[in-house]
Enzyme design. Structure first.
Site, PDB file in Angstrom:
ATOM      1  N   LYS A 247       0.835  -1.208   0.000  1.00 35.54           N
ATOM      2  CA  LYS A 247       0.000   0.000   0.000  1.00 35.54           C
ATOM      3  C   LYS A 247       0.868   1.256   0.000  1.00 35.54           C
ATOM      4  O   LYS A 247       1.924   1.285   0.645  1.00 35.54           O
ATOM      5  CB  LYS A 247      -0.889  -0.051   1.252  1.00 35.54           C
TER       6      LYS A 247
ATOM      7  N   SER B 288      -9.522   1.895   2.979  1.00 34.74           N
ATOM      8  CA  SER B 288      -8.553   2.626   2.205  1.00 34.74           C
ATOM      9  C   SER B 288      -7.552   1.747   1.455  1.00 34.74           C
ATOM     10  O   SER B 288      -6.898   2.240   0.551  1.00 34.74           O
ATOM     11  CB  SER B 288      -7.790   3.574   3.125  1.00 34.74           C
TER      12      SER B 288
ATOM     13  N   SER C   9     -10.159  -0.501   6.843  1.00 33.49           N
ATOM     14  CA  SER C   9      -9.388  -0.273   5.621  1.00 33.49           C
ATOM     15  C   SER C   9      -8.717  -1.513   5.039  1.00 33.49           C
ATOM     16  O   SER C   9      -8.250  -1.476   3.903  1.00 33.49           O
ATOM     17  CB  SER C   9      -8.336   0.815   5.857  1.00 33.49           C
TER      18      SER C   9
END
Lengths: 545, 545
Positions: free
Chosen positions: A141, A214, A238
């Site tokens: 990420k 996210s 997330s």
């Protein structure tokens, strides 16, 4: 993409800088892997079959990308495939996926191949693997630093090239992992969707829907099989939200079990509610593979904020697992496909006789959700506004929503103390309640529906409630997908809340067709090993013929 | 007592209420156990021998009160002594001690004897003990609730009768403990001394000195052998300081390992630095006895804020323990007796060849101490002033000192975030530094001197530095006492800091004669088991002929 969607935009200076970073990223796509314009333009809502059909991947590459991380580690160790072949296959597929769902922020396949070559040579020369993850490609990420690669904390103002690996990525590297892509996250890293200066990530199963967030770049990429395992973060859902939306596996461990030292963030010191990091992947056993090996490297000796948990997943239980089933949280009723899948699972679990199944009533989830919303931005979002203004970045509506009153305010020390006391009292009361139910784990929805249309994910409570409690959770696929002919909304005149009514209004079965239906399983705080073991028991029952 | 000492006082209403609570306590002393006025008036500075000489205790009672907790549990289980005899002996001695050093806040020996009688009868009837602490008398610090007994959070405004046991005391009760007294703590529970509305507690070895604090009632009581083990709390040295001053054993475990659920406090939600609770006792093995049994009851299943640590004290080490010796913290040089004892210990440890001894240089203890001081009162002490004003209680000078600028201020969310970030960065940097030294444990002073004169304990850093780091610490006696003919101050023209100079000015060997000289041993966060094991290795070496 629908014209109603909100794009990340800003001042001319902002737009210029964003243009540059997007160009940098686009230039990382080799000409040989560019999808023809007509493939992109004529893509169906479900783009998951395009990597196989587009002709850019060999049969062996397609076969490799079907594997989970555990298989890959085994096959490389058994010399059935090489590290170079593996990262090449995933890298190519990731680049194809990216052109369909916009999931990547940095692409460095050459670097990955180069590292894989070293690993192959090492194996050839030394006759042993460098570590248990030898040659495993892992996607990362955006806000998780990798030395020399781009990273950000969710705002243009925070974009930088990382000077060093963070502890997680250096640990994975030492275990043998190969890095090749980084993945998209939303502005502020605080949406359950994924829309940033790098653009919007789409749900591979239905691009009119969000992949969640996210860690939505990860979810979409892994669902597209451009990665078999990736690293996400979760402070309100997330990891679990995007895992659910994209129909993959994801675990949010109890906070402070896996290392986040060196991760980018913009609210260091705001510790009223703690984030957690964990794997997103395509099998339950990969969760165990990932956590077991990271913890075996004893990160708590380096990251002193960590709790030195013992990773020892039980393989049997003294007595039958007691599984609570929570169909809804008494605030928002999930959409039909979720209720259908949960009812079916409940029936199957009960019929198996292998676990004890009970109804689980939520304990004041409304209150818990109110508290955590206020804890997210103790300064009422001042810092967000500051970061945006530094580059002329416009605030996205979902950012504005998450920092807005009445759920946030600019606290002083006295009101913060009161808020944290409220949090602690809630945790205590919840724990007493859970203990009273006698449940080992609770099976519940990960979200009040399957993947929702873009820009509408405002009800986080199905995941965030476990963040305020810091109870670990695993999301995993039910196997079902949204089916408009079955998943019909029942007419209701009474709603549980305003949020319930809003949620129902979001449901359009035909528009949401194909969305994966996922489950969330949670356990008490620090019962991560029990959770992993219980998930296996439950999934085995649900998958049994 | 010197006329210069500051007494707890306040408005007429306050004085009236304080008079009432003191009268309540004094009425709990039976006439048969009152010391003659002349004994009290003519007491020497060292009052530790009076319980034996005053004639109020039988030989058997005196013998029982010489035992440590481990022996008591063994002897009761072996039917060599009864629970009634045991609590009677300690209770009588506690009451005698109290009249000399003012260490108790609530006395309920009848209740203790009644419980002990039940336990004796149970043992007689059932042929087994109720638990591993069957019949063990345990003294309890004022702010730790016991059902039906008086408690406070350090201010008159918080005095109450507890409606329930807290988790710690209910756990101990279930293990077989017998309660009979509660012990004094200072106003605000935030002095390293012990002066409250219940009056000032004195150091048994030299009543012109403080027993330390905030668990100073415990320390004094245990040194007087009115208790063999008690429960204290520590957020800046409140277990270790009084253990050091009174020459007993005390451990501050890593935070969130032992249960504090239900403890009274006045800053719930102020979690910038966390307190810890632990045993104070008369042998190192009693620390293990206490923690092992409390953890065996799995408190983390009830107190969800706890980390479920595994209590497994190693009995051998793969390689020699590496022991760092920190003689001073580069800010304040300890008084001569501390330096003398530490130098002797260092020489003996090195000469033994059984451990590796290295010098340990402190890492920016000045900075760490500044940060923790600011974290203690994030609102600049507003809540303290509020609590005092509710009853007209006057602020004691040491309370004023601890809440005063520049070390505290009334923060907003933004400055608090910055402060906590500073804390986290300090912790990270310190951990990196410690790892670099390769030390398993560090042996250091618990305070920049032995017990100091009343109202002067302002330099907490020797203990508080480990609180900000959350490193567990054990204080234990060196065996030495302050000896004016040996412990002579060397003349210095250069001081490490203003605090260093102030500390030196406090030293008056003849006035401080007889003060116990203690050591502090610390280990990395959550290395509590290693710490307990290492302390045994070190003490065994130091005690060997």
């Amino acid at each position: 993409m629908s014209v109603n969607l909100v794009e990340a935009t800003g001042s001319p200076v902002y737009m210029e800088q964003v243009h540059a970073i997007k160009q940098r990223r686009d230039s990382q796509i080799p000409a040989s892997l560019r999808l023809p314009k007509e493939v992109i333009d004529s893509a169906p809502l479900d783009v998951t079959s395009i990597p196989a059909s587009c002709g850019l991947l060999t049969d062996k590459e397609l076969a490799i990308t079907e594997l989970d991380a555990t298989s890959i580690c085994q096959k490389i160790a058994a010399r059935e495939i090489t590290a170079v072949e593996t990262v090449t296959a995933f890298g190519k597929r990731a680049i194809i996926a990216h052109q369909l769902v916009n999931c990547l922020t940095d692409i460095f396949l050459d670097e990955g191949i180069s590292r894989a070559k070293e690993l192959d040579e090492y194996y050839e020369r030394e006759g042993k693997v460098v570590g248990p993850l030898h040659g495993l490609p892992i996607s990362i990420k955006d806000h998780v630093p990798l030395k020399g690669r781009w990273a950000s904390a969710g705002f243009l103002a925070t974009v930088e090239v990382s000077q060093d690996d963070c502890l997680m990525t250096s640990t994975l590297r030492n275990l043998g992992a190969v890095f090749y892509v980084k993945t998209n996250q939303p502005q502020s890293i605080m949406h359950l969707e994924t829309n940033s200066m790098y653009g919007r990530t789409l749900n591979p199963w239905n691009t009119s829907l969000t992949p969640g967030g996210s860690s939505g770049g990860e979810g979409a990429l892994i669902a597209m099989k451009g990665s078999c395992i990736g690293v996400g973060t979760d402070i309100g859902g997330s990891i679990r939200g995007p895992a659910a939306n994209s129909g993959i596996y994801g675990m949010r461990p109890s906070s402070k079990t896996l290392p986040m030292k060196g991760y980018l963030a913009f609210q260091f010191g705001a510790d009223g509610v703690l984030p957690s990091t964990g794997p997103m992947c395509r099998s339950a056993r990969d969760i165990d593979l990932f956590i077991r090996n990271v913890l075996a490297s004893k990160p708590s000796l380096i990251d002193v904020s960590l709790v030195p948990v013992v990773w020892d997943v039980p393989t049997s239980f003294e007595k039958k697992l007691r599984v609570g089933i929570m169909e809804h949280d008494s605030v928002v009723l999930p959409h039909p496909p979720i209720l259908r899948a949960l009812a079916a699972a409940k029936a199957k679990l009960a019929a198996s006789g292998l676990v004890e199944v009970v109804n689980y009533k939520p304990f004041r989830h409304d209150l818990g959700y109110d508290i955590i919303r206020e804890l997210y931005f103790e300064d009422g979002g001042k810092i967000v506004r500051d970061l945006l203004s530094q580059t002329g970045e416009r605030m996205l509506p979902l950012t504005e929503w998450v920092i807005s009153p009445p759920y946030t305010k600019d606290h002083d020390a006295t009101s913060l103390r009161a808020l944290r006391t409220q949090r602690d009292e809630y945790r205590d009361a919840y724990s007493d309640y859970w203990n009273q139910t006698g449940c080992d784990v609770v099976l519940c929805p990960p979200f009040p529906g399957t993947a929702n249309p873009h820009d509408t994910a405002k009800y986080w409570s199905y995941t965030a409630i476990w963040n305020i409690l810091d109870y670990p959770g695993i999301v995993f696929p039910s196997g079902a997908r949204l089916n408009p002919s079955v998943d019909v909304l029942e007419s209701r005149t009474h709603f549980l809340s305003d949020a319930d009514k809003l949620n129902e209004e979001l449901y359009h079965a035909t528009k949401m067709v194909g969305a994966p239906v996922s489950f969330q399983l949670v356990a008490r705080r620090f019962n991560d090993c029990l959770l992993v073991a219980a998930q296996k028991v439950i999934e085995d029952i649900l998958k049994a013929e």
